[in-house]
Design a protein around this motif. Structure first.
Motif, PDB file in Angstrom:
ATOM      1  N   ALA A  55       0.819  -1.075   0.033  1.00 53.89           N
ATOM      2  CA  ALA A  55       0.110   0.073   0.135  1.00 53.89           C
ATOM      3  C   ALA A  55       0.826   1.111   0.039  1.00 53.89           C
ATOM      4  CB  ALA A  55      -0.953  -0.200   1.079  1.00 53.89           C
ATOM      5  N   LYS A  56       1.182   1.903  -1.051  1.00 54.22           N
ATOM      6  CA  LYS A  56       1.835   3.261  -1.371  1.00 54.22           C
ATOM      7  C   LYS A  56       0.938   4.254  -1.591  1.00 54.22           C
ATOM      8  CE  LYS A  56       5.808   0.561  -2.335  1.00 54.22           C
ATOM      9  NZ  LYS A  56       7.022   0.273  -3.417  1.00 54.22           N
ATOM     10  N   PRO A  57       0.197   4.763  -0.646  1.00 55.25           N
ATOM     11  CA  PRO A  57      -0.758   6.112  -1.114  1.00 55.25           C
ATOM     12  C   PRO A  57      -0.181   7.250  -1.831  1.00 55.25           C
ATOM     13  CG  PRO A  57      -0.497   5.843   1.161  1.00 55.25           C
ATOM     14  CD  PRO A  57       0.206   4.505   0.861  1.00 55.25           C
ATOM     15  N   ASN A  58       1.074   7.492  -1.401  1.00 48.13           N
ATOM     16  CA  ASN A  58       1.896   8.722  -1.824  1.00 48.13           C
ATOM     17  C   ASN A  58       2.380   8.478  -3.276  1.00 48.13           C
ATOM     18  OD1 ASN A  58       2.037   9.804   0.549  1.00 48.13           O
ATOM     19  ND2 ASN A  58       3.988   9.113   1.092  1.00 48.13           N
ATOM     20  N   ASP A  59       2.484   7.063  -3.605  1.00 52.35           N
ATOM     21  CA  ASP A  59       2.906   6.952  -5.222  1.00 52.35           C
ATOM     22  C   ASP A  59       1.280   6.980  -5.994  1.00 52.35           C
ATOM     23  OD1 ASP A  59       5.479   6.305  -4.537  1.00 52.35           O
ATOM     24  OD2 ASP A  59       5.289   4.183  -4.778  1.00 52.35           O
ATOM     25  N   LYS A  63       0.555   9.663  -9.093  1.00 49.21           N
ATOM     26  CA  LYS A  63       0.049   9.011 -10.344  1.00 49.21           C
ATOM     27  C   LYS A  63      -1.214   9.901 -10.632  1.00 49.21           C
ATOM     28  CE  LYS A  63       2.322   4.789 -10.180  1.00 49.21           C
ATOM     29  NZ  LYS A  63       2.173   3.176 -10.151  1.00 49.21           N
ATOM     30  N   ALA A  64      -2.008  10.630  -9.862  1.00 49.90           N
ATOM     31  CA  ALA A  64      -3.426  10.894 -10.006  1.00 49.90           C
ATOM     32  C   ALA A  64      -3.083  12.393 -10.882  1.00 49.90           C
ATOM     33  CB  ALA A  64      -4.080  11.340  -8.588  1.00 49.90           C
ATOM     34  N   VAL A  65      -2.778  12.362 -11.991  1.00 44.57           N
ATOM     35  CA  VAL A  65      -2.793  13.321 -13.067  1.00 44.57           C
ATOM     36  C   VAL A  65      -3.571  13.099 -14.329  1.00 44.57           C
ATOM     37  CG1 VAL A  65      -0.381  13.896 -12.242  1.00 44.57           C
ATOM     38  CG2 VAL A  65      -0.909  12.551 -14.169  1.00 44.57           C
ATOM     39  N   ALA A  76     -12.331  13.158  -8.870  1.00 46.69           N
ATOM     40  CA  ALA A  76     -11.359  12.666  -9.858  1.00 46.69           C
ATOM     41  C   ALA A  76     -10.261  12.041  -9.436  1.00 46.69           C
ATOM     42  CB  ALA A  76     -11.186  13.616 -10.954  1.00 46.69           C
ATOM     43  N   LYS A  77      -9.664  12.917  -8.464  1.00 48.99           N
ATOM     44  CA  LYS A  77      -8.553  12.368  -7.758  1.00 48.99           C
ATOM     45  C   LYS A  77      -8.740  11.318  -6.702  1.00 48.99           C
ATOM     46  CE  LYS A  77      -4.871  13.987  -4.489  1.00 48.99           C
ATOM     47  NZ  LYS A  77      -4.322  15.199  -3.749  1.00 48.99           N
ATOM     48  N   ASP A  78      -9.825  11.319  -6.274  1.00 50.00           N
ATOM     49  CA  ASP A  78     -10.166  10.210  -5.230  1.00 50.00           C
ATOM     50  C   ASP A  78     -10.533   8.906  -6.000  1.00 50.00           C
ATOM     51  OD1 ASP A  78     -10.057  11.877  -3.074  1.00 50.00           O
ATOM     52  OD2 ASP A  78     -12.280  12.571  -3.117  1.00 50.00           O
ATOM     53  N   ALA A  79     -11.226   8.988  -6.996  1.00 54.25           N
ATOM     54  CA  ALA A  79     -11.263   7.809  -8.039  1.00 54.25           C
ATOM     55  C   ALA A  79     -10.171   7.287  -8.651  1.00 54.25           C
ATOM     56  CB  ALA A  79     -12.445   8.142  -8.934  1.00 54.25           C
ATOM     57  N   SER A  80      -9.157   8.299  -8.914  1.00 58.34           N
ATOM     58  CA  SER A  80      -7.802   7.794  -9.425  1.00 58.34           C
ATOM     59  C   SER A  80      -7.286   7.139  -8.490  1.00 58.34           C
ATOM     60  CB  SER A  80      -7.205   8.833  -9.999  1.00 58.34           C
ATOM     61  OG  SER A  80      -5.954   8.632 -10.292  1.00 58.34           O
ATOM     62  N   LYS A  83      -8.440   3.350  -7.738  1.00 60.76           N
ATOM     63  CA  LYS A  83      -8.226   2.525  -8.722  1.00 60.76           C
ATOM     64  C   LYS A  83      -6.835   2.155  -8.629  1.00 60.76           C
ATOM     65  CE  LYS A  83      -8.265   2.400 -13.825  1.00 60.76           C
ATOM     66  NZ  LYS A  83      -8.375   2.892 -15.069  1.00 60.76           N
ATOM     67  N   CYS A  84      -5.825   2.947  -8.256  1.00 58.08           N
ATOM     68  CA  CYS A  84      -4.515   2.937  -8.283  1.00 58.08           C
ATOM     69  C   CYS A  84      -4.245   1.834  -7.148  1.00 58.08           C
ATOM     70  CB  CYS A  84      -3.705   4.026  -7.977  1.00 58.08           C
ATOM     71  SG  CYS A  84      -1.930   3.921  -7.855  1.00 58.08           S
TER      72      CYS A  84
END
Length: 88
Positions: A55-59, A63-65, A76-80, A83-84
């Motif tokens: 679990a790497k939330p910072n990564d 990637k949420a771009v 949109a950020k939360d969904a990304s 998904k990640c």
């Protein structure tokens, strides 16, 4: 409609860190020696880091771009991030 979207994005922004802290608490509970005694100091930190390796939330946040390379915000950020992290 706009107020609902804002409220949902705020609620989700609090849900993701709570999930991460719950995961860290579970890893802290697993940080025990072979004798069953709790670990302390660097050994505890290393055990927690190893446990949370998947679990790497910072990564995921990095990637949420968007397609343009701009950072995402709100739902949109939360969904990304979800998904990640492997959520459906």
């Amino acid at each position: 409609m706009k107020k609902i979207i804002i409220a949902l994005s705020i609620a989700l922004s609090f849900a993701v860190p709570t999930y991460v802290f719950a995961d860290q608490a579970a890893c802290e509970a697993k940080a025990v020696s072979k004798d069953g005694k709790p670990l302390y100091g660097a050994a505890k930190d290393a055990s927690i880091k190893k446990c949370m390796g998947d679990a790497k939330p910072n990564d995921c946040e990095a990637k949420a771009v968007s397609k343009d390379g701009k950072p995402l915000y709100g739902a949109a950020k939360d969904a990304s991030i979800k998904k990640c992290m492997g959520g459906k």
